[in-house]
Scaffold this motif. Structure first.
Motif, PDB file in Angstrom:
ATOM      1  N   UNK A  20       0.853  -1.227  -0.105  1.00  9.20           N
ATOM      2  CA  UNK A  20      -0.016  -0.174  -0.072  1.00  9.20           C
ATOM      3  C   UNK A  20       0.889   1.040  -0.037  1.00  9.20           C
TER       4      UNK A  20
ATOM      5  N   UNK B 220      -2.914 -11.725  14.293  1.00  7.00           N
ATOM      6  CA  UNK B 220      -1.931 -11.402  14.022  1.00  7.00           C
ATOM      7  C   UNK B 220      -1.797 -10.899  12.447  1.00  7.00           C
ATOM      8  N   UNK B 221      -2.678 -11.258  11.784  1.00  2.00           N
ATOM      9  CA  UNK B 221      -2.586 -10.724  10.498  1.00  2.00           C
ATOM     10  C   UNK B 221      -2.908  -9.116  10.214  1.00  2.00           C
ATOM     11  N   UNK B 222      -1.647  -8.360   9.927  1.00  2.00           N
ATOM     12  CA  UNK B 222      -1.890  -7.057  10.299  1.00  2.00           C
ATOM     13  C   UNK B 222      -1.230  -6.236   8.956  1.00  2.00           C
ATOM     14  N   UNK B 223      -1.180  -4.971   9.050  1.00  2.00           N
ATOM     15  CA  UNK B 223      -0.411  -4.089   8.167  1.00  2.00           C
ATOM     16  C   UNK B 223       0.962  -3.535   8.887  1.00  2.00           C
TER      17      UNK B 223
ATOM     18  N   UNK C  70      -5.418  -2.919  -6.906  1.00  2.00           N
ATOM     19  CA  UNK C  70      -6.656  -3.127  -6.253  1.00  2.00           C
ATOM     20  C   UNK C  70      -7.446  -2.146  -5.664  1.00  2.00           C
ATOM     21  N   UNK C  71      -6.937  -1.066  -5.315  1.00  2.00           N
ATOM     22  CA  UNK C  71      -7.449   0.090  -4.750  1.00  2.00           C
ATOM     23  C   UNK C  71      -6.886   1.142  -5.423  1.00  2.00           C
TER      24      UNK C  71
ATOM     25  N   UNK D  70       0.825  -6.247   3.907  1.00  2.00           N
ATOM     26  CA  UNK D  70       0.137  -7.193   4.747  1.00  2.00           C
ATOM     27  C   UNK D  70      -0.143  -8.244   3.822  1.00  2.00           C
ATOM     28  N   UNK D  71      -0.462  -9.438   4.585  1.00  2.00           N
ATOM     29  CA  UNK D  71      -1.002 -10.570   3.697  1.00  2.00           C
ATOM     30  C   UNK D  71      -2.343 -10.466   3.478  1.00  2.00           C
ATOM     31  N   UNK D  72      -2.924 -10.724   2.341  1.00  2.00           N
ATOM     32  CA  UNK D  72      -4.228 -10.560   1.816  1.00  2.00           C
ATOM     33  C   UNK D  72      -4.941 -11.816   2.562  1.00  2.00           C
ATOM     34  N   UNK D  73      -6.333 -11.561   2.417  1.00  2.00           N
ATOM     35  CA  UNK D  73      -7.144 -12.760   2.792  1.00  2.00           C
ATOM     36  C   UNK D  73      -7.589 -12.506   4.036  1.00  2.00           C
ATOM     37  N   UNK D  74      -8.319 -13.589   4.386  1.00  2.00           N
ATOM     38  CA  UNK D  74      -9.164 -13.129   5.630  1.00  2.00           C
ATOM     39  C   UNK D  74      -8.360 -13.010   6.965  1.00  2.00           C
ATOM     40  N   UNK D  75      -8.741 -12.028   7.883  1.00  2.00           N
ATOM     41  CA  UNK D  75      -7.909 -11.512   8.877  1.00  2.00           C
ATOM     42  C   UNK D  75      -8.055 -12.611  10.062  1.00  2.00           C
ATOM     43  N   UNK D  76      -6.913 -13.123  10.378  1.00  2.00           N
ATOM     44  CA  UNK D  76      -6.608 -14.006  11.273  1.00  2.00           C
ATOM     45  C   UNK D  76      -5.953 -13.045  12.171  1.00  2.00           C
TER      46      UNK D  76
ATOM     47  N   UNK E  99      -3.391   0.427  -3.317  1.00  2.00           N
ATOM     48  CA  UNK E  99      -3.057  -0.960  -2.576  1.00  2.00           C
ATOM     49  C   UNK E  99      -2.774  -1.932  -3.965  1.00  2.00           C
TER      50      UNK E  99
END
Lengths: 116, 110
Positions: A33, A102-105, A55-56, A94-100, A48
């Motif tokens: 980003x 620790x999945x952060x920016x 994509x953005x 960040x890692x894209x996909x569903x937020x789990x 992004x």
């Protein structure tokens, strides 16, 4: 090792010039980003990229053109710089996909652009 | 996209517990709540993330009520080095849709 690194950290340039800010991430993330933080400290997303594809693209003048040669790099090129472009520009990933958990920016340290 | 509302600024003293509340009335089912911290001249840094109830890590705690329309970041025994801007963000399955609000400027005094 710095996870998200951007250069230059400080940039002072004259109106009308063209400049680039480079960004690299070594986290293996597939999304990168560019954010802009103005003098009032609002942090707004500009672009992004996911796996080198845009994509953005928020409402940003077309003088701003991001370029992603590979998924670890996202550079920002700015044409015909204006006084109002003065701000801090942050690169992030960040890692894209569903937020789990620790999945952060992750943000870089910022690039301070001053247009005179 | 879920919008967040948080106080513009807060003051406290060293050793106190600080609670910063964020409102996110239109949070979606898939949205997580994440807090970031930003020091002057640095990029935002992840503090804590949660979905519901309470989450605690070595830095902070995050309290989320059952309706999830608000959340509270709790910083125990703050020090001068906790002076920063704290952002509350809400986002779901796409990290690219995360929006930073204006944040809360926390000032800690001796």
């Amino acid at each position: 090792d710095t996870a998200v690194s951007q250069t230059p950290k400080y940039l002072v340039t004259q109106m009308g010039n063209d400049k680039s800010i480079k960004c690299e991430q070594n986290l293996g993330h597939d999304t990168m980003y560019w954010y802009k933080q103005d003098s009032k400290k609002f942090l707004k997303i500009m672009f992004s990229y996911n796996n080198k594809e845009l994509i953005i693209n928020e409402t940003v003048p077309n003088r701003f053109s991001p370029k992603s040669p590979d998924k670890a790099h996202l550079n920002l090129h700015i044409n015909s710089l204006e006084l109002g472009d003065s701000a801090v520009y942050f690169c992030a990933s960040s890692q894209e996909g569903a937020w789990i958990s620790g999945n952060t920016i992750y943000f870089g340290e910022g690039s301070w652009l001053t247009v005179v | 996209l879920a919008k967040t509302t948080q106080p513009i600024s807060m003051d406290s003293y060293e050793g106190q517990e600080v609670n910063i509340t964020c409102s996110h009335n239109n949070i979606a089912t898939n949205d997580y709540i994440t807090w970031y911290q930003q020091f002057p001249s640095q990029g935002p840094r992840f503090i804590i993330q949660g979905y519901k109830t309470k989450v605690t890590n070595e830095v902070a705690s995050l309290f989320i009520p059952a309706d999830r329309k608000s959340s509270t970041l709790s910083l125990p025994r703050v020090s001068l080095s906790d002076t920063a801007v704290y952002y509350c963000l809400v986002g779901g399955s796409s990290a690219s849709k995360i929006i930073f609000g204006s944040g809360t400027r926390l000032s800690i005094r001796p």
